[in-house]
Design an enzyme around this catalytic site. Structure first.
Site, short mmCIF file in Angstrom:
data_model
loop_
_atom_site.label_atom_id
_atom_site.label_comp_id
_atom_site.label_asym_id
_atom_site.label_seq_id
_atom_site.Cartn_x
_atom_site.Cartn_y
_atom_site.Cartn_z
N LYS A 66 0.81 -1.23 0.00
CA LYS A 66 0.00 0.00 0.00
C LYS A 66 0.85 1.28 0.00
O LYS A 66 0.43 2.29 -0.57
CB LYS A 66 -0.97 0.00 1.18
CG LYS A 66 -2.07 -1.06 1.04
CD LYS A 66 -3.09 -1.00 2.15
CE LYS A 66 -4.07 -2.16 2.02
NZ LYS A 66 -5.12 -2.15 3.03
N ASP A 102 -10.15 2.29 2.58
CA ASP A 102 -10.26 1.46 3.79
C ASP A 102 -11.05 2.16 4.90
O ASP A 102 -11.92 1.56 5.53
CB ASP A 102 -8.87 1.10 4.32
CG ASP A 102 -8.18 0.05 3.46
OD1 ASP A 102 -8.88 -0.79 2.86
OD2 ASP A 102 -6.93 0.07 3.39
#
Ligand code: ATR
Length: 269
Positions: A66, A102
């Site tokens: 990420k 997220d």
């Protein structure tokens, strides 16, 4: 040619994203294909570039890439900048857009699926790694009464306090003793090692929600403990997984799929 998407990670075989996005595509009548992309640990950029050169339209990014995805993107959403991590890449002509869905996924699961308001509530976030960092901005945007970040290595929590400003309070675990919270979110990786964050007793307020960003069959050890400690409601991270996927789908397709069917079908499996 059909639009292609994939989840990239290492490992990636266990990812439920292909199943979720295939359900979304079916439900929303979008013609697209969604697969898995295993990138070597030292070959993230090359794997992305190859996928893009072959006509790929977008990627979900999972562990451990990420932060690398954040650096690869040429433009970012504000929430990706706050998180300094990207879980969604969209390939536009000559540009790579990076977003992080997220935190929005967590907020939507707590607020919309579980029906628990975050506004005005005392929120405790356990952990100060990438998983915790990615959800702080969206949690704060809900205007909780306070957001305490507790971490074993308290200096990492203090870094988040400095980064996100006065609305975040850093703590170690011992100092939580005597405080109570309405929502407790486990964003540590402790469960991966079969361990529990060392939370003192008495932190769960009456009717509080214990939320584990991990998921698995049955209650996670963290949720089992939370229930014994008096949490009124427990939830694992499967809803967050489906909601972050829906938000990524929207980034790519401009359509927000309904999530209830996908969530129910994952639960049933
Ligand atoms: P991620 O990107 O998944 O957040 P990470 O950056 O390695 O992974 O962070 C893992 C988090 O879990 C950290 O907050 C870590 O605490 P430390 O910063 O003190 O290492 C936390 N963690 C891992 N194992 C833990 C355990 N057994 N008890 C408490 N916290 C734990």
């Amino acid at each position: 040619m059909i639009d292609r998407y994939a989840v990239i990670g290492n490992p990636v075989a266990h990812s439920k994203s292909p199943q979720i996005h295939t359900l979304f595509a079916h439900e929303s009548g979008q013609e697209m294909a969604y697969g898995r992309l295993l990138a070597p640990l030292d070959g993230f950029n090359e794997t992305v570039e190859r996928f893009r050169a072959e006509g790929g339209k977008g990627l979900n990014v999972t562990v451990p890439f990420k932060e690398e995805a954040y650096r690869l993107a040429t433009s970012h959403s504000q929430r990706a900048r706050a998180a300094e991590a990207v879980n969604t890449l969209r390939f536009d002509a000559g540009a790579v857009y990076g977003d992080n869905t997220d935190g929005e996924g967590l907020v939507r699961d707590i607020r919309d699926n579980l029906g628990v308001a975050i506004a005005g509530r005392r929120v405790l976030l356990l952990g100060a790694g990438g998983a915790a960092r990615g959800v702080i901005g969206p949690l704060l945007a809900q205007h909780p009464k306070g957001l305490t970040v507790a971490n074993r290595t308290v200096e990492r929590a203090r870094m988040l306090e400095r980064h996100f400003g006065a609305n975040v309070r850093a703590s170690d675990y011992e100092a939580l003793s005597g405080s109570q919270f309405d929502i407790v979110v486990n964003a540590t990786s402790a469960s991966l090692a079969g361990a529990l964050p060392p939370l003192p007793g008495g932190v769960y307020a009456a009717g509080s929600l214990a939320y584990d960003m991990m998921y698995g069959a049955g209650l996670t050890p963290f949720l089992e403990r939370a229930r014994a400690e008096g949490a009124g409601l427990t939830a694992d991270g499967l809803g967050m997984l489906v909601e972050q996927a829906a938000e990524s789908f929207f980034v790519w397709r401009g359509i927000r799929p309904r999530t209830a069917t996908a969530l129910a079908s994952l639960r049933a499996a």
